[in-house]
Design an enzyme around this catalytic site. Structure first.
Site, PDB file in Angstrom:
ATOM      1  CB  ALA A 158       2.613  88.724  54.267  1.00 43.19           C
ATOM      2  CG  ASN A 172      -6.240  94.302  57.891  1.00 43.21           C
ATOM      3  OD1 ASN A 172      -7.082  94.892  57.498  1.00 43.21           O
ATOM      4  ND2 ASN A 172      -6.268  93.189  59.016  1.00 43.21           N
ATOM      5  CG  ASP A 182     -11.167  85.007  50.952  1.00 44.31           C
ATOM      6  OD1 ASP A 182     -11.779  85.191  51.816  1.00 44.31           O
ATOM      7  OD2 ASP A 182     -11.282  85.846  49.993  1.00 44.31           O
ATOM      8  NE  ARG A 193      -4.099  96.577  71.448  1.00 43.78           N
ATOM      9  CZ  ARG A 193      -3.604  96.516  70.407  1.00 43.78           C
ATOM     10  NH1 ARG A 193      -3.971  95.197  69.714  1.00 43.78           N
ATOM     11  NH2 ARG A 193      -2.629  97.232  70.162  1.00 43.78           N
ATOM     12  CG  HIS A 251      -3.967  90.626  64.810  1.00 48.23           C
ATOM     13  ND1 HIS A 251      -3.496  91.346  63.711  1.00 48.23           N
ATOM     14  CD2 HIS A 251      -3.331  89.267  65.209  1.00 48.23           C
ATOM     15  CE1 HIS A 251      -2.370  90.354  63.339  1.00 48.23           C
ATOM     16  NE2 HIS A 251      -2.371  89.291  64.084  1.00 48.23           N
ATOM     17  CD  GLU A 266      -4.218  89.844  60.918  1.00 46.72           C
ATOM     18  OE1 GLU A 266      -3.719  90.774  60.406  1.00 46.72           O
ATOM     19  OE2 GLU A 266      -5.606  89.587  61.352  1.00 46.72           O
TER      20      GLU A 266
HETATM   21  C1  LIG Z   1      -6.313  99.515  61.893  1.00 47.66           C
HETATM   22  C2  LIG Z   1      -5.314  98.435  62.142  1.00 47.66           C
HETATM   23  C3  LIG Z   1      -4.211  99.217  62.591  1.00 47.66           C
HETATM   24  C4  LIG Z   1      -2.839  98.324  62.746  1.00 47.66           C
HETATM   25  N1  LIG Z   1      -1.737  98.767  63.221  1.00 47.66           N
HETATM   26  C5  LIG Z   1      -0.605  98.009  63.278  1.00 47.66           C
HETATM   27  C6  LIG Z   1       0.547  98.427  64.019  1.00 47.66           C
HETATM   28  O1  LIG Z   1       0.693  99.654  64.190  1.00 47.66           O
HETATM   29  N2  LIG Z   1       1.754  97.696  63.903  1.00 47.66           N
HETATM   30  C7  LIG Z   1       1.499  96.374  63.639  1.00 47.66           C
HETATM   31  O2  LIG Z   1       2.573  95.719  63.850  1.00 47.66           O
HETATM   32  N3  LIG Z   1       0.554  95.890  63.022  1.00 47.66           N
HETATM   33  C8  LIG Z   1      -0.644  96.581  63.110  1.00 47.66           C
HETATM   34  N4  LIG Z   1      -1.873  95.823  62.786  1.00 47.66           N
HETATM   35  C9  LIG Z   1      -1.649  94.597  62.076  1.00 47.66           C
HETATM   36  C10 LIG Z   1      -1.319  94.498  60.797  1.00 47.66           C
HETATM   37  O3  LIG Z   1      -1.506  95.734  59.937  1.00 47.66           O
HETATM   38  C11 LIG Z   1      -1.681  93.430  60.248  1.00 47.66           C
HETATM   39  O4  LIG Z   1      -1.739  92.047  61.051  1.00 47.66           O
HETATM   40  C12 LIG Z   1      -0.944  93.087  58.754  1.00 47.66           C
HETATM   41  O5  LIG Z   1      -0.922  94.246  57.972  1.00 47.66           O
HETATM   42  C13 LIG Z   1      -1.393  91.786  58.153  1.00 47.66           C
HETATM   43  O6  LIG Z   1      -0.479  91.685  56.982  1.00 47.66           O
HETATM   44  P1  LIG Z   1      -0.915  90.529  55.694  1.00 47.66           P
HETATM   45  O7  LIG Z   1       0.163  90.931  54.567  1.00 47.66           O
HETATM   46  O8  LIG Z   1      -0.744  89.511  56.533  1.00 47.66           O
HETATM   47  O9  LIG Z   1      -2.213  90.840  55.267  1.00 47.66           O
HETATM   48  P2  LIG Z   1      -3.119  92.007  54.706  1.00 47.66           P
HETATM   49  O10 LIG Z   1      -2.003  93.433  54.884  1.00 47.66           O
HETATM   50  O11 LIG Z   1      -4.103  92.168  55.413  1.00 47.66           O
HETATM   51  O12 LIG Z   1      -3.162  91.665  53.282  1.00 47.66           O
HETATM   52  C14 LIG Z   1      -3.785  90.461  52.689  1.00 47.66           C
HETATM   53  C15 LIG Z   1      -4.406  91.049  51.393  1.00 47.66           C
HETATM   54  O13 LIG Z   1      -4.854  89.672  50.758  1.00 47.66           O
HETATM   55  C16 LIG Z   1      -5.916  90.168  50.212  1.00 47.66           C
HETATM   56  N5  LIG Z   1      -6.784  88.927  49.753  1.00 47.66           N
HETATM   57  C17 LIG Z   1      -7.843  88.545  50.820  1.00 47.66           C
HETATM   58  N6  LIG Z   1      -8.500  87.303  50.439  1.00 47.66           N
HETATM   59  C18 LIG Z   1      -7.772  87.182  48.900  1.00 47.66           C
HETATM   60  C19 LIG Z   1      -8.046  86.347  47.956  1.00 47.66           C
HETATM   61  N7  LIG Z   1      -9.097  85.451  48.123  1.00 47.66           N
HETATM   62  N8  LIG Z   1      -7.626  86.332  46.677  1.00 47.66           N
HETATM   63  C20 LIG Z   1      -6.704  87.428  46.577  1.00 47.66           C
HETATM   64  N9  LIG Z   1      -6.413  88.386  47.349  1.00 47.66           N
HETATM   65  C21 LIG Z   1      -7.265  88.217  48.625  1.00 47.66           C
HETATM   66  C22 LIG Z   1      -6.521  91.551  50.600  1.00 47.66           C
HETATM   67  O14 LIG Z   1      -7.364  92.202  49.706  1.00 47.66           O
HETATM   68  C23 LIG Z   1      -5.452  92.028  51.054  1.00 47.66           C
HETATM   69  O15 LIG Z   1      -4.892  92.950  50.513  1.00 47.66           O
HETATM   70  C24 LIG Z   1      -3.019  96.829  62.408  1.00 47.66           C
HETATM   71  C25 LIG Z   1      -4.312  96.388  61.858  1.00 47.66           C
HETATM   72  C26 LIG Z   1      -5.038  97.273  61.624  1.00 47.66           C
HETATM   73  C27 LIG Z   1      -6.376  96.669  61.081  1.00 47.66           C
END
Ligand SMILES: Cc1cc2nc3c(=O)[nH]c(=O)nc-3n(C[C@H](O)[C@H](O)[C@H](O)COP(=O)(O)OP(=O)(O)OC[C@H]3O[C@@H](n4cnc5c(N)ncnc54)[C@H](O)[C@@H]3O)c2cc1C
Ligand SMILES: Cc1cc2nc3c(=O)[nH]c(=O)nc-3n(C[C@H](O)[C@H](O)[C@H](O)COP(=O)(O)O)c2cc1C
Ligand SMILES: Cc1cc2nc3c(=O)[nH]c(=O)nc-3n(C[C@H](O)[C@H](O)[C@H](O)COP(=O)(O)O)c2cc1C
Lengths: 809, 207
Positions: free
Chosen positions: A310, A337, A573, A632, A739, A768
């Site tokens: 994101a 993630n 966070d 699940r 999740h 997320e």
């Molecule tokens: C093992 C696994 C398999 C999955 N498989 C799938 C799938 O096949 N298909 C699907 O649609 N979804 C899947 N999901 C869910 C999906 O991956 C996540 O919901 C999604 O990637 C979240 O994206 P995001 O960008 O919101 O957060 P994230 O990708 O989690 O990124 C958040 C980032 O923020 C950083 N951060 C956190 N706190 C701070 C802070 N205080 N200051 C600065 N940076 C910070 C973190 O280090 C991280 O890099 C899976 C999840 C897991 C765990």
């Protein structure tokens, strides 16, 4: 010389404090003594590591930098006060500043012989391996009847006592000089050459070659092919660099990739040994990264918190609008993630999907939707639902042999799949406006990603685990990493600034408007980033058990030691940051568990991965307890009701069906204790501490159900293997957090809303960290669609809102 | 008989807690053991008013009411963990419920020594005038390699250790009986300890 004096109590009034203050004054021409107080030190807690907190870091730094330490201890109950224990425990847990540090013990007490017992205990404590201080022997300075010892200026009254203290202190100064000589690094000599070693990695062996000259580590070359891309990469670039630059093995392991980190460090240590050197000397050398840096300040247009999918998508969009962006990322490498994701992202693309044949069961699923009653659908979805029923009717009527899909089917499935009721009877389902945005725009996100540089495999339409339909667009290349790799490159190529190891700690809020963040840099420095807008994209809170438990309303129980499939960075966070600006939250009680996870690590892809047709799930008593094909949520709740830990039983046949396995891998897992194997079911039961009769009976019954093709107990209706052919296997499994659906309340433009439903100026959230969309259950493949769709919107709006305001001015 | 078992750490995962849980189950026919946690209790800070915070008072009442106390202590840096010591400081500084209370010390640790140094310190601590517990002499129950010691049902897997623990516990039951007879005639000294003060002791009073 510079000494630190520690007042061994947190009491408001203390003679030991007076004693140190006297020493500071009295010896000011001989040495500088800085006095540290224990008042703000939190109670040591092994399960709540606060080594990173400011106060513990301060103690660590001051002690490390001092020539020596003087501890003044009271005596409490024949021992040292708990407050003193507590700081010493913090200083021996993850940090070890006392290692080799010269220490002098003094003590004041009310009793004439007071503090002698406390001093003895303190010596024993300082000698423990985690502390390992160099305590000056003899010269016990005990100040008895302390209430009578000082005059009104805080000076010691008795001349004899002062003389004795003088002699002790002089001795300590000499002792410090000599003891610190032991801390001077020893010289190392190697037999020059290149040494081949294998270290233990996360996924198996890591072959590496280490080149040593006579007195230096010159080069470290690692064969990285087996390690998880995206997660371990940074280990291979950073750790060898730190080792070579600092000529030290005292380097910090990388959070989230500690196994690989240790693997690399151990590998180099082994090479050093082969070359006749002593790796312990290298481990004792100072850290390469221990240089304190100056505070930093930046100004930009948009700051993004978190470099997951994101956050990177939002940043890319900001750059597309010709604005400046800084991404602050908590961990050493981006991805969160998202790099862990299985890969496919959902988007309805009927034109493409229609080119695939339908498979058995799909028509049945559609028919089920067509037969649903309108009353069972929430009012806001009814128009769409009726329209969808029409579409399905036409498709079924035309006897379509192709794979059907539409935005409406995507929308209704997301809604139905997310509908849940919690333990208190509260119903939740996806917020219509957000679900509509997701399902209308996911395909644009796929197309946009293609432009950014992600290529998708058009030959396969995937159904991700936990999804309801085949609409997954699967990237070519390594799973979640494919997205992050492309987006990171795009952002960096277009002038975005990615700051890793920069966790954001605070929002800057002025007059109700969010206008920047304060973060902490890798070396403890304060980093201030001023910006027009802030996008929170820090992911959920799956790795924060406390927070999960605090909000949980869905599961009957969440274990304190529950594991997670998430990156350890994902600790909510952003949600806390949002709350600090007055944000409202939605759906926080709902979290998703992965029922079949590794009990020790929470990982999904260990153990024997086979379809449920090929194994039998039994509880710790050896009895079946659920339909292996349950959802699940059903599997998870059934597992929780059965004590969480359970086993997948299979026979020798699995090695032909498990897509991730071979005899070699099975043997390795049995050896590592993560998989149980036995030639008989009785023997297997004994290993698992079950009653053999119960397990044998369970399996006998199950085998008869396979023969009969039906399961009268739990209604399993798809079967493949029986368990008949030795050896038999048991894979231990436990639910792990996967999740978190709840999060910050946002509108369709990703503006974060406050409790009155009003937009918080300058604050956006995507991915997320935001709630409302997936509601009670997130469908497999919907997250990736979510983060890239709402991430893009956040990037666009964080720039355009501002421009709109300017035009209106 | 009714005992309380104090888990000597605030960690969420503790083999000392497991040891107490095992004892609770294993000896359920012979004594009731209530397990008390110290997690979350405030850190001792020697307030002028000598008033125990609520959680401490609750624990104090439990110690007071029990026939005996079992303390399971880990070993941190060759001594008793700070959180346990903090609780003992509070109790010694406020209500002093340990005076004349029969106490059994047990301990588990990951290494081979089974928290022996921490147990030694704990004995000395419990012997301080404001605690003056009746610690069962000579018997010590040390559980080394505690990470491997329990199976999934929480049962202790080392058979010799189970036997040893049973003997220790037998002795403790007898010890509680004997001690309670002994202290019947001890109210004067007990009263002295209740009123003990280091300020007075330093003046040679307090005898
Ligand atoms: C093992 C696994 C398999 C999955 N498989 C799938 C799938 O096949 N298909 C699907 O649609 N979804 C899947 N999901 C869910 C999906 O991956 C996540 O919901 C999604 O990637 C979240 O994206 P995001 O960008 O919101 O957060 P994230 O990708 O989690 O990124 C958040 C980032 O923020 C950083 N951060 C956190 N706190 C701070 C802070 N205080 N200051 C600065 N940076 C910070 C973190 O280090 C991280 O890099 C899976 C999840 C897991 C765990
Ligand atoms: C809980 C508690 C227990 C104490 N136990 C002892 C003790 O065992 N021996 C002793 O000499 N003084 C004991 N004292 C008294 C004094 O605190 C002690 O003499 C101390 O060393 C004085 O130093 P300070 O003024 O720096 O706190 C105790 C005090 C408290 C609050
Ligand atoms: C700060 C700290 C210091 C420790 N020091 C010691 C020690 O000196 N000796 C020892 O045997 N174990 C030491 N350990 C390990 C603990 O003893 C071990 O965790 C504990 O005894 C096991 O009991 P538990 O499972 O109830 O925590 C230490 C642990 C921590 C966190």
């Amino acid at each position: 010389m510079k000494f630190i004096g520690i007042v061994g109590t947190n009491a408001a009034k203390s003679y030991n404090r007076m004693l140190l203050q006297f020493m500071k004054k009295h010896f000011s021409d001989k040495a500088e003594i800085e006095i540290l107080e224990l008042t703000d030190v939190p109670m040591f807690d092994e399960s709540d590591d606060q080594s990173d907190s400011d106060i513990i870091q301060m103690f660590n730094k001051k002690i490390s930098e001092a020539d020596g330490v003087i501890i003044a201890t009271p005596e409490h109950n024949h021992s040292v006060p708990s407050a003193l224990n507590s700081i010493l425990e913090w200083m021996s847990f993850n940090l070890h500043p006392f290692d080799g540090k010269p220490v002098m013990i003094v003590g004041a007490s009310l009793h004439p012989q007071g503090s002698s017992r406390a001093q003895l205990h303190l010596r024993q404590i300082l000698d423990a391996p985690g502390v390992n201080a160099t305590v000056m022997p003899g010269s016990e300075f005990l100040l008895g009847q302390a209430q009578k010892a000082f005059d009104e200026n805080g000076d010691l009254k008795s001349e004899g006592t002062v003389d004795f203290l003088d002699s002790c202190f002089t001795k300590f100064q000499r002792f410090t000089e000599i003891a610190n000589l032991l801390n001077v690094p020893e010289d190392l000599n190697f037999k020059p050459g290149t040494f081949e070693v294998t270290a233990k990695g996360h996924n198996g062996d890591l072959p590496m070659s280490v080149t040593l000259s006579k007195d230096r580590i010159e080069d470290i070359d690692i064969d990285t092919s087996t390690e998880t891309q995206g997660i371990a990469d940074v280990v291979f670039s950073r750790i060898p660099q730190e080792i070579v630059n600092g000529q030290t093995l005292n380097v910090d392991v990388i959070s989230g990739a500690s196994i690989t980190s240790h693997g690399v460090i151990d590998g180099v240590a082994r090479a050093v040994k082969m070359a006749g050197g002593n790796p312990e000397i290298l481990k004792k050398r100072p850290k390469a990264s221990n240089i304190v840096q100056k505070d930093e300040e930046y100004t930009t247009d948009v700051v993004v918190v978190g470099a997951g999918g994101a956050g990177l998508a939002a940043a890319a969009k900001v750059l597309d609008e010709d604005k400046k962006v800084i991404i602050a990322e908590k961990f050493p490498s981006p991805g969160g993630n998202t790099v862990r994701a299985g890969g496919p992202m959902n988007a309805a693309d009927p034109e493409w999907q229609n080119t695939f044949d339908a498979i058995p069961g799909e028509a049945h699923r559609l028919k089920e939707i067509k037969d649903m009653k309108l009353d069972d659908i929430d009012p806001e979805y009814r128009d769409d639902f009726q329209e969808l029923q029409k579409q399905i009717g036409e498709y079924l009527g035309s006897d379509g042999k192709y794979l059907f899909d539409s935005k409406l089917l995507f929308r209704i499935q997301t809604y139905l799949g997310g509908k849940r009721t919690d333990l208190q009877g509260n119903e939740i389902h996806g917020q219509y406006d957000l679900v509509k945005i997701l399902t209308d725009h996911a395909l644009e996100s796929v197309k946009w990603l293609e432009k950014v540089g992600v290529s998708f495999d058009k030959n396969e339409v995937a159904m991700p685990v936990g999804a309801l339909w085949r609409r997954g667009h699967k990237p070519m290349g390594p799973e979640g990493f494919a997205y992050i790799q492309a987006l990171q490159k795009y952002v960096e190529d277009n002038g975005g600034k990615l700051m890793t190891e920069t966790p954001v700690k605070e929002l800057i809020i002025e007059d109700g408007k969010v206008c920047g963040v304060i973060a902490r840099g890798a070396n403890g420095q304060k980093i201030t980033i001023h910006a027009e807008s802030v996008v929170l994209a820090s992911g959920g809170y799956g790795a924060n058990t406390k927070m999960l438990k605090k909000y949980n309303t869905y599961w009957t129980e969440i274990d304190d030691d529950i594991q997670t499939s998430n990156s350890p960075a994902i600790t909510g966070d952003g949600i806390k940051l949002g709350l600090s600006a007055g944000a409202d939250l939605v759906g926080m009680g709902f979290s998703q568990m992965m029922p079949v996870s590794d009990p020790e690590t929470g990982e999904l892809f260990t153990g024997v991965q086979v379809p449920p047709a090929n194994f039998i799930m039994v509880n710790q008593q050896g009895k079946r307890f659920v339909n292996e094909y349950g959802s699940r949520d059903q599997l998870t709740q059934a597992a929780i009701d059965n004590g969480s830990l359970f086993y997948l039983i299979a026979d020798d046949g699995i090695k032909d069906t498990a897509y991730n396995t071979s005899q070699e891998k099975l043997d390795a897992q049995v050896k590592a204790g993560t998989l149980f194997r036995d030639d008989t079911l009785e023997g297997l039961a004994k290993q698992l501490k079950m009653d053999p009769e119960v397990l044998v009976d369970t399996i006998k019954k199950y085998n008869s159900y396979v023969d009969a093709g039906s399961d009268p107990e739990f209604g399993k209706d798809v079967f493949d293997l029986k368990a008949v052919k030795a050896p038999f296997y048991a894979t231990p499994r436990k639910p792990a957090v996967h999740h978190t659906m709840g999060g910050l309340k946002i509108d369709t433009g990703t503006h974060v809303l406050n409790k009155d439903g009003k937009v918080i100026d300058g604050l956006y959230a995507a991915g997320e960290v935001a709630g409302g969309l997936h509601a009670g259950n997130r469908l497999g493949g919907n997250s990736l669609a979510d983060i890239f769709t709402f991430g893009r919107i956040a990037g666009e709006n964080s720039v355009e809102d501002k421009q709109r305001v300017e035009q209106n001015d | 008989m009714k005992f309380i078992g104090i888990v000597g750490t605030n960690a969420t995962k503790s083999t000392n807690r497991q040891l107490l849980q095992f004892m609770q189950k294993h000896f359920s026919s012979r004594a009731e053991i209530e397990i008390c946690e110290i997690k979350g209790l405030p850190a001792f800070n020697q307030p002028e008013d000598r008033v125990a915070p609520e959680g401490i008072q609750v624990l104090s009442d439990k110690v007071e009411a029990a026939d005996g106390v079992i303390i399971a202590t880990p070993e941190y840096d060759h001594t008793v963990p700070a959180p346990l010591k903090s609780v003992l400081e509070w109790l010694s500084y406020t209500s002093r419920p340990f005076i004349d209370k029969p106490v059994m010390i047990v301990g588990a640790s990951y290494g081979a020594l089974g928290s022996s140094r921490a147990q030694g310190h704990l004995r000395q601590i419990l012997d301080a005038p404001e605690l003056k517990a009746r610690v069962m002499p000579s018997e010590e129950f040390l559980l080394g390699h505690s990470l491997q010691a329990f199976d999934d049902n929480g049962d202790l897997v080392y058979e010799d250790k189970v036997t040893e623990l049973e003997e220790c516990f037998d002795q403790f039951l007898q010890f509680v009986d004997i001690t309670n007879q002994l202290i019947k005639n001890h109210s004067f000294q007990a009263e002295q300890n209740k009123n003990f003060s280091w300020e007075k002791a330093s003046e040679g009073g307090n005898n």
